[in-house]
Design a protein around this motif. Structure first.
Motif, PDB file in Angstrom:
ATOM      1  N   ASP A  81       0.732  -1.207   0.125  1.00 16.51           N
ATOM      2  CA  ASP A  81      -0.005   0.188  -0.222  1.00 16.51           C
ATOM      3  C   ASP A  81       0.883   1.274  -0.117  1.00 16.51           C
ATOM      4  O   ASP A  81       0.795   2.082  -0.826  1.00 16.51           O
ATOM      5  N   HIS A  82       1.895   1.057   1.014  1.00 12.48           N
ATOM      6  CA  HIS A  82       2.822   2.175   0.840  1.00 12.48           C
ATOM      7  C   HIS A  82       3.916   2.114   1.801  1.00 12.48           C
ATOM      8  O   HIS A  82       3.914   0.945   2.376  1.00 12.48           O
ATOM      9  N   ILE A  83       5.104   2.984   1.615  1.00  8.99           N
ATOM     10  CA  ILE A  83       6.219   2.903   2.297  1.00  8.99           C
ATOM     11  C   ILE A  83       6.291   4.001   3.391  1.00  8.99           C
ATOM     12  O   ILE A  83       6.405   5.088   2.662  1.00  8.99           O
ATOM     13  N   VAL A  86       4.314   6.713  -1.365  1.00 12.76           N
ATOM     14  CA  VAL A  86       5.226   6.729  -0.560  1.00 12.76           C
ATOM     15  C   VAL A  86       4.385   7.878   0.674  1.00 12.76           C
ATOM     16  O   VAL A  86       3.852   8.437   0.337  1.00 12.76           O
ATOM     17  N   GLU A  87       4.797   7.511   1.729  1.00 11.32           N
ATOM     18  CA  GLU A  87       4.282   8.125   3.002  1.00 11.32           C
ATOM     19  C   GLU A  87       5.349   8.687   3.807  1.00 11.32           C
ATOM     20  O   GLU A  87       6.171   8.173   4.410  1.00 11.32           O
ATOM     21  N   LEU A  88       5.362  10.363   3.825  1.00 10.67           N
ATOM     22  CA  LEU A  88       6.455  10.746   4.483  1.00 10.67           C
ATOM     23  C   LEU A  88       5.591  11.198   5.737  1.00 10.67           C
ATOM     24  O   LEU A  88       4.634  11.701   5.940  1.00 10.67           O
ATOM     25  N   GLN A 114      10.689   3.696   7.850  1.00 14.38           N
ATOM     26  CA  GLN A 114      10.331   3.336   9.270  1.00 14.38           C
ATOM     27  C   GLN A 114       9.143   2.305   9.076  1.00 14.38           C
ATOM     28  O   GLN A 114       9.430   1.422  10.042  1.00 14.38           O
ATOM     29  N   HIS A 115       8.532   2.153   7.988  1.00  8.30           N
ATOM     30  CA  HIS A 115       7.509   0.748   7.782  1.00  8.30           C
ATOM     31  C   HIS A 115       7.066   0.615   6.538  1.00  8.30           C
ATOM     32  O   HIS A 115       7.412   1.355   5.815  1.00  8.30           O
ATOM     33  N   ILE A 116       6.795  -0.599   6.348  1.00  2.00           N
ATOM     34  CA  ILE A 116       6.034  -1.022   5.161  1.00  2.00           C
ATOM     35  C   ILE A 116       4.746  -1.457   5.506  1.00  2.00           C
ATOM     36  O   ILE A 116       4.428  -2.034   6.422  1.00  2.00           O
ATOM     37  N   ALA A 117       3.659  -0.851   4.575  1.00  2.00           N
ATOM     38  CA  ALA A 117       2.403  -1.339   4.784  1.00  2.00           C
ATOM     39  C   ALA A 117       1.881  -1.977   3.712  1.00  2.00           C
ATOM     40  O   ALA A 117       2.158  -1.779   2.461  1.00  2.00           O
ATOM     41  N   PHE A 118       1.154  -3.068   4.127  1.00  2.00           N
ATOM     42  CA  PHE A 118       0.492  -4.091   3.130  1.00  2.00           C
ATOM     43  C   PHE A 118      -0.838  -3.670   3.121  1.00  2.00           C
ATOM     44  O   PHE A 118      -1.558  -3.909   4.219  1.00  2.00           O
ATOM     45  N   ILE A 155       5.939  -3.668  10.218  1.00  2.00           N
ATOM     46  CA  ILE A 155       4.854  -3.899   9.099  1.00  2.00           C
ATOM     47  C   ILE A 155       3.624  -3.272   9.625  1.00  2.00           C
ATOM     48  O   ILE A 155       2.914  -3.637  10.708  1.00  2.00           O
ATOM     49  N   GLU A 156       2.867  -2.726   8.828  1.00  2.00           N
ATOM     50  CA  GLU A 156       1.684  -1.935   8.778  1.00  2.00           C
ATOM     51  C   GLU A 156       0.695  -2.747   7.861  1.00  2.00           C
ATOM     52  O   GLU A 156       0.992  -3.146   6.949  1.00  2.00           O
ATOM     53  N   LEU A 157      -0.366  -3.300   8.558  1.00  2.00           N
ATOM     54  CA  LEU A 157      -1.614  -3.941   7.679  1.00  2.00           C
ATOM     55  C   LEU A 157      -2.688  -2.762   7.520  1.00  2.00           C
ATOM     56  O   LEU A 157      -2.878  -1.878   8.481  1.00  2.00           O
TER      57      LEU A 157
HETATM   58 ZN    ZN Z   1       1.805   4.208   7.223  1.00  2.00          ZN
END
Ligand code: ZN
Length: 134
Positions: free
Chosen positions: A6-8, A53-55, A77-81, A127-129
């Motif tokens: 979804d985003h990084i 990309v999420e800043l 900082q995280h990866i979102a799936f 990891i973010e869901l």
């Molecule tokens: Zn996020």
């Protein structure tokens, strides 16, 4: 099940400062800026093809993003799936013994339902869901 990245999430000291690189030099566009008070962050989303990309900029020196930068410096900082059904995914992971930060989803930027898994149970990656309307 996971549908895509979804985003990084990238922790920065200043979104305005980082935008010079991401917008002017890399050619991405900030389409949405939002403050997530519960997380003590301001976030900016930059669509990148099918993902974003999420800043993340902290709004409080005691917030998790400020703490992250203090400990490790700016950076990923995280990866979102993206998942279909976050409650079901969390229940399945919990039953399998995966360490969760959030047992129940909460609301993140853009009204998405989100939950974090603990990096100790994911080989070091936060990891973010994320479940959201298409
Ligand atoms: Zn996020």
């Amino acid at each position: 099940m996971i549908k895509k990245i979804d985003h990084i999430g990238i922790a920065v000291k200043s979104i305005a400062e980082a935008a010079k690189l991401y917008e002017e030099l890399l050619g991405l566009k900030i389409t949405q800026v939002e403050e997530v008070t519960e997380q003590k962050v301001k976030v900016a989303f930059l669509p990148t093809g099918d993902s974003e990309v999420e800043l993340l900029e902290s709004t409080d020196p005691e917030g998790p993003v400020a703490k992250f930068i203090e400990a490790r410096g700016e950076g990923m900082q995280h990866i979102a799936f993206r998942v279909d059904n976050i409650e079901e995914t969390l229940a399945r992971l919990k039953a399998a013994g995966v360490r969760l930060i959030d047992e129940k989803p909460r609301y993140g930027a853009g009204g998405a339902k989100i939950a974090f898994l603990h990096p100790k149970g994911t080989y070091g990656t936060l990891i973010e869901l994320c479940e959201r309307e298409e």
